[in-house]
Write a protein that holds these residues in place. Structure first.
Motif, PDB file in Angstrom:
ATOM      1  N   HIS A   1     -21.144  89.655  54.958  1.00 19.28           N
ATOM      2  CA  HIS A   1     -21.204  89.312  53.496  1.00 19.28           C
ATOM      3  C   HIS A   1     -19.904  89.283  52.727  1.00 19.28           C
ATOM      4  O   HIS A   1     -19.581  88.612  52.111  1.00 19.28           O
ATOM      5  N   LEU A   2     -18.719  90.441  53.313  1.00 18.55           N
ATOM      6  CA  LEU A   2     -17.698  90.436  52.573  1.00 18.55           C
ATOM      7  C   LEU A   2     -16.773  89.185  53.044  1.00 18.55           C
ATOM      8  O   LEU A   2     -15.821  88.730  52.175  1.00 18.55           O
TER       9      LEU A   2
ATOM     10  N   ARG B   1     -15.400  90.139  43.331  1.00 15.39           N
ATOM     11  CA  ARG B   1     -15.580  90.822  44.568  1.00 15.39           C
ATOM     12  C   ARG B   1     -16.738  91.501  44.667  1.00 15.39           C
ATOM     13  O   ARG B   1     -17.396  91.452  45.729  1.00 15.39           O
TER      14      ARG B   1
ATOM     15  N   LYS C   1     -12.944  80.911  51.022  1.00 17.63           N
ATOM     16  CA  LYS C   1     -13.324  82.135  51.840  1.00 17.63           C
ATOM     17  C   LYS C   1     -12.398  83.448  51.512  1.00 17.63           C
ATOM     18  O   LYS C   1     -11.260  83.316  51.216  1.00 17.63           O
ATOM     19  N   PRO C   2     -12.735  84.440  51.569  1.00 18.07           N
ATOM     20  CA  PRO C   2     -12.018  85.540  51.015  1.00 18.07           C
ATOM     21  C   PRO C   2     -10.832  85.989  52.148  1.00 18.07           C
ATOM     22  O   PRO C   2     -11.302  85.690  53.206  1.00 18.07           O
TER      23      PRO C   2
ATOM     24  N   ARG D   1     -24.288  91.197  47.415  1.00 15.58           N
ATOM     25  CA  ARG D   1     -24.966  90.545  48.441  1.00 15.58           C
ATOM     26  C   ARG D   1     -25.162  91.513  49.766  1.00 15.58           C
ATOM     27  O   ARG D   1     -26.345  91.481  50.537  1.00 15.58           O
TER      28      ARG D   1
ATOM     29  N   ARG E   1     -19.771  90.686  43.647  1.00 18.64           N
ATOM     30  CA  ARG E   1     -20.677  89.637  44.240  1.00 18.64           C
ATOM     31  C   ARG E   1     -20.868  89.535  45.678  1.00 18.64           C
ATOM     32  O   ARG E   1     -22.022  89.723  46.122  1.00 18.64           O
ATOM     33  N   LEU E   2     -19.791  89.637  46.314  1.00 19.03           N
ATOM     34  CA  LEU E   2     -19.860  89.842  47.639  1.00 19.03           C
ATOM     35  C   LEU E   2     -20.588  91.032  48.054  1.00 19.03           C
ATOM     36  O   LEU E   2     -21.305  91.115  48.999  1.00 19.03           O
ATOM     37  N   TRP E   3     -19.991  92.253  47.643  1.00 15.32           N
ATOM     38  CA  TRP E   3     -21.019  93.288  47.833  1.00 15.32           C
ATOM     39  C   TRP E   3     -22.104  93.534  47.636  1.00 15.32           C
ATOM     40  O   TRP E   3     -22.888  94.204  48.196  1.00 15.32           O
TER      41      TRP E   3
ATOM     42  N   ASP F   1     -17.962  86.545  53.717  1.00 12.26           N
ATOM     43  CA  ASP F   1     -18.680  85.292  53.295  1.00 12.26           C
ATOM     44  C   ASP F   1     -18.915  84.398  54.557  1.00 12.26           C
ATOM     45  O   ASP F   1     -18.673  83.189  54.285  1.00 12.26           O
TER      46      ASP F   1
ATOM     47  N   GLU G   1     -19.317  81.002  48.797  1.00 10.11           N
ATOM     48  CA  GLU G   1     -18.336  80.994  47.843  1.00 10.11           C
ATOM     49  C   GLU G   1     -17.371  79.807  47.917  1.00 10.11           C
ATOM     50  O   GLU G   1     -17.385  79.056  48.968  1.00 10.11           O
TER      51      GLU G   1
END
Ligand code: HEM
Length: 435
Positions: free
Chosen positions: A206-207, A75, A217-218, A81, A77-79, A209, A214
């Motif tokens: 970014h969160l 998680r 998808k989150p 970015r 990693r998304l932040w 994506d 990724e």
């Protein structure tokens, strides 16, 4: 102790009396020693434990702060970015728009609660970042009357009941009517944002994506949980730090003038004080920001880490700490420790960040915590603070309002994991030389 909001002061006094390793509960210790920064918070340090677990809502997805290990790294990693150098450049325009609104909101008011207006700025901006908009506290007086009391009630209620208002279950403690309105507000904005395409790449981009980097998808509920975390973790903290900075400057006219001179020299007549390209060279501005975060860290005690069961215990700062123990590393106590910040650790002295002979122990300076779970938003927070400070001090002249009890203000800063604050009443005048 937590209820009074002054636990950071009691813990500091107890450390002064009994030393750097202190038992603060049946199963918890506070370690105010620089060795603990790396050995507790660092990458080979201790994990988060029952303190964070107990505050999770089993029915809601976890947000970043409540996560551990691989799930946390994925998680985060998304932040990361969303907080990269390129992302911060994208956010400048949004910060600039809100800072300009803040300026025009207060420029012609003679008497201003600066702490409240800075909070309106910080919430409006984090709403833009996390949900592509939502709050309009700066622009809309009705919103200040109708929505702001709910946000305040939310902040104060959860902070009274728990150390970690950022974890989802804390919401359960807020009165149902407010909670429902806030939840609806968050979900409505998230749904609106999820159906739109951002004009700039905001944090949501970014969160969620939206770039498709990724494998999977989150899920939307996770992104809503992290968006809400951004607002709660990012708005109040930055607002506290900015309000404290103005408080210190107004209490120390010599430093106020010195900073204003530095700002004027970087942004002479006709230059844009919202341009961030000079920030790295503004030594005195950075020194003032650091000194504020040292003396009034918005997160004063921070959440603990825990010695894992089965580990056999751990030696921290020379003391053996048995397994299962929760270990606090309190920023406020460390930041006022003469071993790390001398001379006069209790005084606002920005020069300690500039003059080599006064250089502090940088490892003991942890306003954004340290290690793999440190504050992911720290560079964004510093950028917001620098932009707002340059704009306001280049355009306006501030003074404490007549009759304002400056000595009492620091005592109204309450440690409820984040810091709640009292009104900061100032008088404002437009500067004629720079506008
Ligand atoms: C002056 C302003 C700020 C201060 C002093 C601050 C301080 C902190 C601290 C001490 C932590 C560690 C909490 C813990 O260990 O439980 C933290 C975590 C965090 N902060 Fe900040 N923060 C600030 C601004 C921001 C901003 C602007 C954002 C942007 C959204 C943000 C987002 C977060 C997040 C998401 C975490 C959790 C990180 C993780 O667990 O990996 N913060 N912050």
């Amino acid at each position: 102790m937590t209820w009074t909001g002054h636990q950071h002061i009691y813990i500091k006094q107890a450390h002064d009396k009994y030393g750097p390793v202190l038992r603060t509960g049946p199963n918890e210790v506070s370690v105010a020693d620089v060795d603990a920064v790396v050995s507790v918070l660092g990458s080979g340090g201790l994990p988060k434990g029952q303190f964070y677990e107990a505050r999770k809502d089993p029915k809601a997805p976890s947000n970043l702060i409540a996560m551990q290990g691989e799930a946390h790294a994925n998680r985060r990693r998304l932040w990361n970015r969303g907080m990269s150098t390129e992302s911060l450049i994208e956010y400048e325009e949004v910060i600039a728009k809100r800072a300009t609104q803040l300026l025009s909101g207060i420029a012609d008011l003679e008497l201003v609660d600066l702490a409240a207006w800075i909070s309106y700025f910080a919430f409006d901006f984090m709403g833009d970042m996390a949900f592509g908009g939502g709050f309009e506290l700066l622009a809309n007086e009705a919103e200040r009357t109708n929505i702001w009391p709910i946000i305040e009630e939310f902040s104060i209620t959860i902070s009274l009941f728990t150390h970690v208002p950022w974890v989802a279950s804390s919401l359960l403690l807020v009165p149902i009517a407010s909670r429902d309105r806030l939840r609806k507000f968050g979900v409505d904005n998230a749904l609106r944002r999820s159906k739109s395409t951002a004009k700039t790449k905001d944090l949501w981009y970014h969160l969620m994506d939206e770039a498709g980097l990724e494998k999977q998808k989150p899920p939307l509920p996770n992104v809503i949980a992290d968006g809400a975390l951004a607002v709660v973790a990012g708005a109040d903290t930055t607002a506290s730090a900015l309000s404290s900075l103005f408080f210190f400057l107004l209490s120390h006219p010599k430093y106020y003038e010195q900073l204003q001179e530095e700002i004027d020299s970087h942004f002479p007549l006709g230059a844009d004080p919202l341009n961030t390209s000079s920030h790295a060279d503004m030594k005195f501005l950075n020194a003032c920001l650091n000194e504020t975060l040292r003396l009034q860290p918005p997160v004063r005690t921070n959440g603990p880490r825990q010695v894992p069961s089965g580990s056999g215990g751990k030696v921290i700062a020379g003391s053996f700490i048995p397994e299962g123990t929760q270990v606090y590393v309190p920023p406020y106590s460390l930041h006022l420790d003469p071993r790390y910040f001398s001379p006069s650790p209790e005084k606002f002295m920005p020069e300690r960040w500039i003059e080599p002979a006064l250089a502090p122990n940088a490892t003991a300076f942890i306003p954004f915590s340290y290690g793999p779970s440190n504050c992911v938003g720290r560079n964004l927070a510093k950028q917001e603070m620098a932009m707002v400070t340059c704009l306001l001090l280049s355009r306006l002249e501030f003074q404490f309002a007549r009759g304002f009890d400056a000595a009492a203000w620091p005592l109204q800063l309450h440690d409820h994991f984040i810091t709640t604050k009292g009104p900061l009443m100032v008088s404002v005048e437009r500067r004629t030389t720079t506008t």
